[in-house]
Write a protein that holds these residues in place. Structure first.
Motif, PDB file in Angstrom:
ATOM      1  N   ASP A  27       0.831  -1.205   0.000  1.00 15.84           N
ATOM      2  CA  ASP A  27       0.000   0.000   0.000  1.00 15.84           C
ATOM      3  C   ASP A  27       0.868   1.259   0.000  1.00 15.84           C
ATOM      4  OD1 ASP A  27      -2.275  -1.526   0.024  1.00 15.84           O
ATOM      5  OD2 ASP A  27      -2.653  -1.311   2.171  1.00 15.84           O
ATOM      6  N   VAL A  28       0.283   2.347  -0.524  1.00 19.17           N
ATOM      7  CA  VAL A  28       0.988   3.621  -0.675  1.00 19.17           C
ATOM      8  C   VAL A  28       0.151   4.731  -0.047  1.00 19.17           C
ATOM      9  CG1 VAL A  28       1.899   5.289  -2.342  1.00 19.17           C
ATOM     10  CG2 VAL A  28       2.093   2.838  -2.805  1.00 19.17           C
ATOM     11  N   PHE A  29       0.816   5.689   0.612  1.00 22.36           N
ATOM     12  CA  PHE A  29       0.117   6.812   1.233  1.00 22.36           C
ATOM     13  C   PHE A  29       0.966   8.069   1.059  1.00 22.36           C
ATOM     14  CE2 PHE A  29      -1.750   9.360   4.685  1.00 22.36           C
ATOM     15  CZ  PHE A  29      -3.095   9.053   4.552  1.00 22.36           C
ATOM     16  N   VAL A  30       0.290   9.214   0.893  1.00 20.41           N
ATOM     17  CA  VAL A  30       0.967  10.493   0.667  1.00 20.41           C
ATOM     18  C   VAL A  30       0.776  11.409   1.871  1.00 20.41           C
ATOM     19  CG1 VAL A  30       1.016  12.587  -0.747  1.00 20.41           C
ATOM     20  CG2 VAL A  30       0.745  10.346  -1.838  1.00 20.41           C
ATOM     21  N   PHE A  31       1.874  12.057   2.294  1.00 20.76           N
ATOM     22  CA  PHE A  31       1.840  13.070   3.345  1.00 20.76           C
ATOM     23  C   PHE A  31       2.190  14.417   2.713  1.00 20.76           C
ATOM     24  CE2 PHE A  31       3.394   9.075   5.267  1.00 20.76           C
ATOM     25  CZ  PHE A  31       2.348   8.819   6.143  1.00 20.76           C
ATOM     26  N   PRO A  32       1.235  15.361   2.646  1.00 15.00           N
ATOM     27  CA  PRO A  32       1.503  16.650   2.001  1.00 15.00           C
ATOM     28  C   PRO A  32       2.604  17.438   2.710  1.00 15.00           C
ATOM     29  CG  PRO A  32      -0.859  16.276   2.212  1.00 15.00           C
ATOM     30  CD  PRO A  32      -0.184  15.220   3.025  1.00 15.00           C
ATOM     31  N   VAL A  33       3.296  18.239   1.942  1.00 15.66           N
ATOM     32  CA  VAL A  33       4.434  19.006   2.446  1.00 15.66           C
ATOM     33  C   VAL A  33       4.047  19.844   3.663  1.00 15.66           C
ATOM     34  CG1 VAL A  33       3.978  20.878   0.788  1.00 15.66           C
ATOM     35  CG2 VAL A  33       6.246  20.666   1.838  1.00 15.66           C
ATOM     36  N   GLY A  34       4.885  19.795   4.689  1.00 14.50           N
ATOM     37  CA  GLY A  34       4.738  20.660   5.848  1.00 14.50           C
ATOM     38  C   GLY A  34       3.746  20.213   6.898  1.00 14.50           C
ATOM     39  N   LEU A  35       2.906  19.202   6.612  1.00 15.23           N
ATOM     40  CA  LEU A  35       1.882  18.802   7.572  1.00 15.23           C
ATOM     41  C   LEU A  35       2.422  17.754   8.549  1.00 15.23           C
ATOM     42  CD1 LEU A  35      -1.385  18.607   5.435  1.00 15.23           C
ATOM     43  CD2 LEU A  35      -0.402  20.542   6.686  1.00 15.23           C
ATOM     44  N   ILE A  36       1.950  17.831   9.792  1.00  9.74           N
ATOM     45  CA  ILE A  36       2.351  16.863  10.815  1.00  9.74           C
ATOM     46  C   ILE A  36       1.796  15.491  10.447  1.00  9.74           C
ATOM     47  CG2 ILE A  36       2.076  16.209  13.238  1.00  9.74           C
ATOM     48  CD1 ILE A  36       1.948  19.194  13.905  1.00  9.74           C
ATOM     49  N   HIS A  37       2.663  14.471  10.509  1.00  9.70           N
ATOM     50  CA  HIS A  37       2.236  13.122  10.157  1.00  9.70           C
ATOM     51  C   HIS A  37       2.984  12.098  11.006  1.00  9.70           C
ATOM     52  CE1 HIS A  37       5.692  14.040   7.564  1.00  9.70           C
ATOM     53  NE2 HIS A  37       5.931  12.732   7.509  1.00  9.70           N
ATOM     54  N   PHE A  38       2.558  10.847  10.925  1.00 12.05           N
ATOM     55  CA  PHE A  38       3.126   9.793  11.765  1.00 12.05           C
ATOM     56  C   PHE A  38       2.896   8.443  11.107  1.00 12.05           C
ATOM     57  CE2 PHE A  38      -1.297  10.285  12.892  1.00 12.05           C
ATOM     58  CZ  PHE A  38      -1.755   8.976  12.944  1.00 12.05           C
ATOM     59  N   GLN A  39       3.632   7.433  11.602  1.00 10.49           N
ATOM     60  CA  GLN A  39       3.389   6.032  11.246  1.00 10.49           C
ATOM     61  C   GLN A  39       3.552   5.192  12.514  1.00 10.49           C
ATOM     62  OE1 GLN A  39       6.680   6.835   9.164  1.00 10.49           O
ATOM     63  NE2 GLN A  39       5.425   8.376   8.150  1.00 10.49           N
ATOM     64  N   PHE A  40       2.698   4.185  12.658  1.00 10.37           N
ATOM     65  CA  PHE A  40       2.716   3.327  13.841  1.00 10.37           C
ATOM     66  C   PHE A  40       2.498   1.881  13.417  1.00 10.37           C
ATOM     67  CE2 PHE A  40       0.030   1.184  17.123  1.00 10.37           C
ATOM     68  CZ  PHE A  40       1.002   1.056  18.110  1.00 10.37           C
ATOM     69  N   ASN A  41       3.330   0.982  13.958  1.00 13.37           N
ATOM     70  CA  ASN A  41       3.185  -0.449  13.693  1.00 13.37           C
ATOM     71  C   ASN A  41       2.304  -1.056  14.785  1.00 13.37           C
ATOM     72  OD1 ASN A  41       3.401  -3.171  13.193  1.00 13.37           O
ATOM     73  ND2 ASN A  41       5.585  -3.316  13.676  1.00 13.37           N
ATOM     74  N   PRO A  42       1.051  -1.417  14.478  1.00 15.06           N
ATOM     75  CA  PRO A  42       0.143  -1.908  15.520  1.00 15.06           C
ATOM     76  C   PRO A  42       0.367  -3.369  15.898  1.00 15.06           C
ATOM     77  CG  PRO A  42      -0.986  -1.889  13.409  1.00 15.06           C
ATOM     78  CD  PRO A  42       0.381  -1.314  13.163  1.00 15.06           C
ATOM     79  N   ASN A  43       1.257  -4.054  15.191  1.00 12.47           N
ATOM     80  CA  ASN A  43       1.476  -5.476  15.461  1.00 12.47           C
ATOM     81  C   ASN A  43       2.437  -5.651  16.637  1.00 12.47           C
ATOM     82  OD1 ASN A  43       2.413  -8.262  15.302  1.00 12.47           O
ATOM     83  ND2 ASN A  43       1.498  -8.315  13.265  1.00 12.47           N
ATOM     84  N   PRO A  44       2.013  -6.333  17.709  1.00 10.93           N
ATOM     85  CA  PRO A  44       2.890  -6.491  18.878  1.00 10.93           C
ATOM     86  C   PRO A  44       3.962  -7.566  18.707  1.00 10.93           C
ATOM     87  CG  PRO A  44       0.790  -7.563  19.278  1.00 10.93           C
ATOM     88  CD  PRO A  44       0.669  -6.894  17.936  1.00 10.93           C
ATOM     89  N   TYR A  45       3.943  -8.275  17.572  1.00 14.78           N
ATOM     90  CA  TYR A  45       4.861  -9.403  17.402  1.00 14.78           C
ATOM     91  C   TYR A  45       5.799  -9.264  16.205  1.00 14.78           C
ATOM     92  CZ  TYR A  45       1.271 -11.335  20.450  1.00 14.78           C
ATOM     93  OH  TYR A  45       0.366 -11.522  21.474  1.00 14.78           O
ATOM     94  N   LYS A  46       5.376  -8.545  15.165  1.00 11.57           N
ATOM     95  CA  LYS A  46       6.161  -8.503  13.935  1.00 11.57           C
ATOM     96  C   LYS A  46       6.597  -7.077  13.603  1.00 11.57           C
ATOM     97  CE  LYS A  46       3.932 -12.522  11.791  1.00 11.57           C
ATOM     98  NZ  LYS A  46       3.187 -13.005  10.599  1.00 11.57           N
ATOM     99  N   PRO A  47       7.821  -6.920  13.090  1.00 11.34           N
ATOM    100  CA  PRO A  47       8.270  -5.597  12.653  1.00 11.34           C
ATOM    101  C   PRO A  47       7.623  -5.207  11.327  1.00 11.34           C
ATOM    102  CG  PRO A  47       9.950  -7.223  12.176  1.00 11.34           C
ATOM    103  CD  PRO A  47       8.857  -7.949  12.925  1.00 11.34           C
TER     104      PRO A  47
END
Length: 234
Positions: A157-177
């Motif tokens: 999957d692909v996602f775009v974060f527009p320039v200058g905006l606050i953004h984040f990524q989080f891995n919700p899986n407690p077992y796998k990277p």
């Protein structure tokens, strides 16, 4: 003898005003991004005393293929830190041939339940592709709406974060990277991690200012400022 100019010359028509506005916006947008190259390439001369917006160019006669190459091993897993992520950025500082080309790339490794905490790139839009695992990602629009756009991404999957905006990524899986690759629309996108900037600035922001801004006791601010705000961008 006096001449009375016709109305069409003395008063701009709505269509003319619209055209002028669009041209102004287009010009501003062009100036807001990295400058476009005026030659095939402009390999950065890191030792030049000349100070420009970017880097001065090496003489093309001194350029070779290594200026466009780095054995970055972006397919190799990285060790994560206490926030559970590691961002390996390849920009103009690692590949001098990126100078004036307006692009860079990063590999991001996420430990189980790890995150790339809320941050912003002041000079770049980011497009992120998930290579392994699952990520919960999002960005927040500017004031006054502060609207959250978020999505759960899976491999491919692909996602775009527009320039200058606050953004984040989080891995919700407690077992796998998880692993992602991000492309950014600047040779030097910059990164401002919100918590680090607010609570880990040097010298510190006054706790009076932050206590008022966050509507908490100064003791809470003092505790936050005493933490070690680790940088996950390498």
């Amino acid at each position: 003898m006096e001449y009375n100019m016709p109305d069409k010359y003395t008063m701009a028509s709505p269509s003319f005003l619209l055209l002028t506005t669009l041209l102004a916006l287009a010009s501003w947008q062009g100036m807001a991004s990295d400058p476009s190259p005026l030659q095939d390439f402009c390999v950065a001369d890191m030792h030049s005393p000349v100070r420009v917006n970017g880097f001065a160019c090496l003489d093309p006669k001194d350029v070779n293929a290594d200026h466009f190459f780095k054995a970055a091993m972006l397919d190799t897993p990285r060790k994560t830190n206490k926030v559970g992520s590691n961002v390996t950025l390849i920009n103009v500082m690692q590949i001098s041939g990126l100078n004036t080309l307006g692009i860079s790339i990063a590999r991001i490794d996420y430990a189980p339940l790890g995150q790339n905490p809320p941050h912003t790139h002041p000079r770049a839009t980011e497009i992120l592709t998930v290579l392994e695992g699952t990520l919960y990602v999002g960005f927040v629009t500017s004031n006054p709406d502060n609207k959250l756009f978020s999505k759960v991404l899976n491999k491919g999957d692909v996602f775009v974060f527009p320039v200058g905006l606050i953004h984040f990524q989080f891995n919700p899986n407690p077992y796998k990277p998880a692993v992602a690759i991000a492309a950014l629309s600047s040779q030097n996108p910059g990164a401002i991690t919100i918590a680090n900037a607010v609570f880990g600035s040097n010298p510190p922001i006054s706790d009076d200012v932050l206590a008022k801004a966050f509507q908490v006791e100064k003791g809470t601010i003092d505790w936050l400022q005493a933490q070690f705000w680790e940088n996950n961008h390498y």
